[in-house]
Scaffold this active site. Sequence first.
Site, mmCIF file in Angstrom:
data_model
loop_
_atom_site.group_PDB
_atom_site.id
_atom_site.type_symbol
_atom_site.label_atom_id
_atom_site.label_comp_id
_atom_site.label_asym_id
_atom_site.label_seq_id
_atom_site.Cartn_x
_atom_site.Cartn_y
_atom_site.Cartn_z
ATOM 1 N N ASP A 1 2.938 5.261 -7.156
ATOM 2 C CA ASP A 1 3.950 5.144 -6.197
ATOM 3 C C ASP A 1 5.424 5.353 -6.817
ATOM 4 O O ASP A 1 6.407 5.660 -6.520
ATOM 5 C CB ASP A 1 3.470 3.521 -5.624
ATOM 6 C CG ASP A 1 3.322 3.923 -4.825
ATOM 7 O OD1 ASP A 1 2.172 3.386 -5.044
ATOM 8 O OD2 ASP A 1 2.264 5.231 -3.707
ATOM 9 N N HIS B 1 0.757 -1.171 -0.267
ATOM 10 C CA HIS B 1 -0.064 -0.305 0.093
ATOM 11 C C HIS B 1 0.989 1.026 0.394
ATOM 12 O O HIS B 1 1.431 1.544 -1.351
ATOM 13 C CB HIS B 1 -0.797 0.032 1.007
ATOM 14 C CG HIS B 1 -2.145 0.924 1.156
ATOM 15 N ND1 HIS B 1 -2.632 1.599 -0.158
ATOM 16 C CD2 HIS B 1 -2.554 0.914 2.294
ATOM 17 C CE1 HIS B 1 -3.328 2.674 0.596
ATOM 18 N NE2 HIS B 1 -3.534 2.381 2.078
ATOM 19 N N HIS C 1 -3.268 -2.569 -9.690
ATOM 20 C CA HIS C 1 -3.930 -1.670 -8.465
ATOM 21 C C HIS C 1 -4.527 -2.736 -8.685
ATOM 22 O O HIS C 1 -6.081 -2.949 -9.865
ATOM 23 C CB HIS C 1 -4.162 -0.536 -9.367
ATOM 24 C CG HIS C 1 -4.879 0.578 -7.908
ATOM 25 N ND1 HIS C 1 -6.311 0.503 -7.850
ATOM 26 C CD2 HIS C 1 -4.536 1.463 -7.363
ATOM 27 C CE1 HIS C 1 -6.107 1.503 -6.731
ATOM 28 N NE2 HIS C 1 -5.378 1.970 -6.381
#
Length: 402
Positions: free
Chosen positions: A336, A241, A280
């Site tokens: 990210d 996460h 994702h």
Amino acid sequence: PRGLRVADRGFLNTAVLRSEITYIDGDNGGWFVRGYPIEQLAIHSSHLETAYLLIYGSLPTKTQFDVWQKEVMHHSVVHADAEQFFRSFRYDAHPMAILTSAFAYLGSYYSEANPSLQGQNIFTKGDKRSLALMDKQIYRLIGKATTLAAMAYRVRQGRQFVTPPTGLSYAGSFLYQMDHLGEEKYRPNPVLERALDVLFLLHADHELNASATTVLQTGSSLVDPYSAIAAGCASLYGPLHGGANEAVIRMLISIGKPENVPAFIEAVKKREKVLSGFGHRVYKTSDPRSFIVRKTADEVFKVTGKDELLETAMALHEAAMKDEYFVSRKLAPNVDFCGLIYRAMGFPLDFFPVLFVVPRVVGWLAHWRQMMLQDGGVKIWRPRQIYVGAGKRDYVQLAERV
Ligand code: SDX
């Protein structure tokens, strides 16, 4: 119990509530904040304005925004006693461990906001006084998130804490506390300040991600909001996460030069490695945030210079996007890779998830407030299970066990 259906692993296809806050269009790579496309907010809005939208449901008028900004920035100061709390950590404590604890610690100052001391929900819809009490906790948590993060950063460096300055923006105040070297003339670079504000805005919410779900699961027992936020912070810490932005850089460093990318891709396909920053649960074409991160990175690199890992990141992106293994699994870059920007801005690697928590406190609070004020009141989240263990059997004395 009859009629129970086991949710798919990881709640793959399970909706636990109805929400008016965020809509993610996973098939078309769209993210809408109370109906506004994230692409428009990233250009025209700021993190604090989008925070107001997320929490209260509409873009603020000038007066509403001025009050909101004043309250949040006013509440960014932390009690002086907190210094001892932060100084109690070892010099090499991970900043996420410090921050997770700090949110729960913060709650110990505000007993008036602790339902556990009153044994009931003290935040009720339509009651002006309790709504004002709820707003005050929201101001405190958003305002103090930057200060707690900056304190976690400076305790590790053995440096003095910095009192939040007045007159700077939310991101500017944070940068000031992070890097203030004592000269009053210090002001954050406007390009870097805007870039950080855009990244805060991009990370402010994202529907029922693991950490938001954790905040709601915890908050559904009517614990105080500070403890619920601490639980969300712990969830976000994980590398699947929020910890992924740190894992992306560690991955790029381990790959090294672009010519090592093909061997890394093969190792991922053999499941010996994970391609952090890709994939994702909801987006199955592209993560709209990744394009905005890319544009923001170009702006930042003009000021800081390019990061030497950028070549490797681009080579990795190109190789993965044309490889059947990733294409067939609908894996695309997620938010990210913003770690490259944080690195270029000089933040320490293990501080990256902290830069995710600071803005995400907003989304957590938006979902928490929606739950606390929902019609019919709060119901504790207590899922069931399908028991598949041993049937009824009698106790066997130790001496008789073989
Ligand atoms: C965030 O929920 C949110 O909205 C999160 C977030 C937010 O804003 O809150 O968007 C922030 O957490 C982004 C994700 C950051 N994490 C990473 O970058 C870590 C790497 N990504 C993976 O761990 C994974 O993609 C997840 C955790 C993000 C999603 O996992 P899912 O939905 O459970 O998907 P899965 O693991 O079932 O994957 C489906 C397939 C599997 O292959 P098969 O077993 O079917 O053969 O794709 C593979 C997985 O092995 N796969 C990957 C992969 N991600 C999925 N293979 C290699 N590298 C990857 N990154």
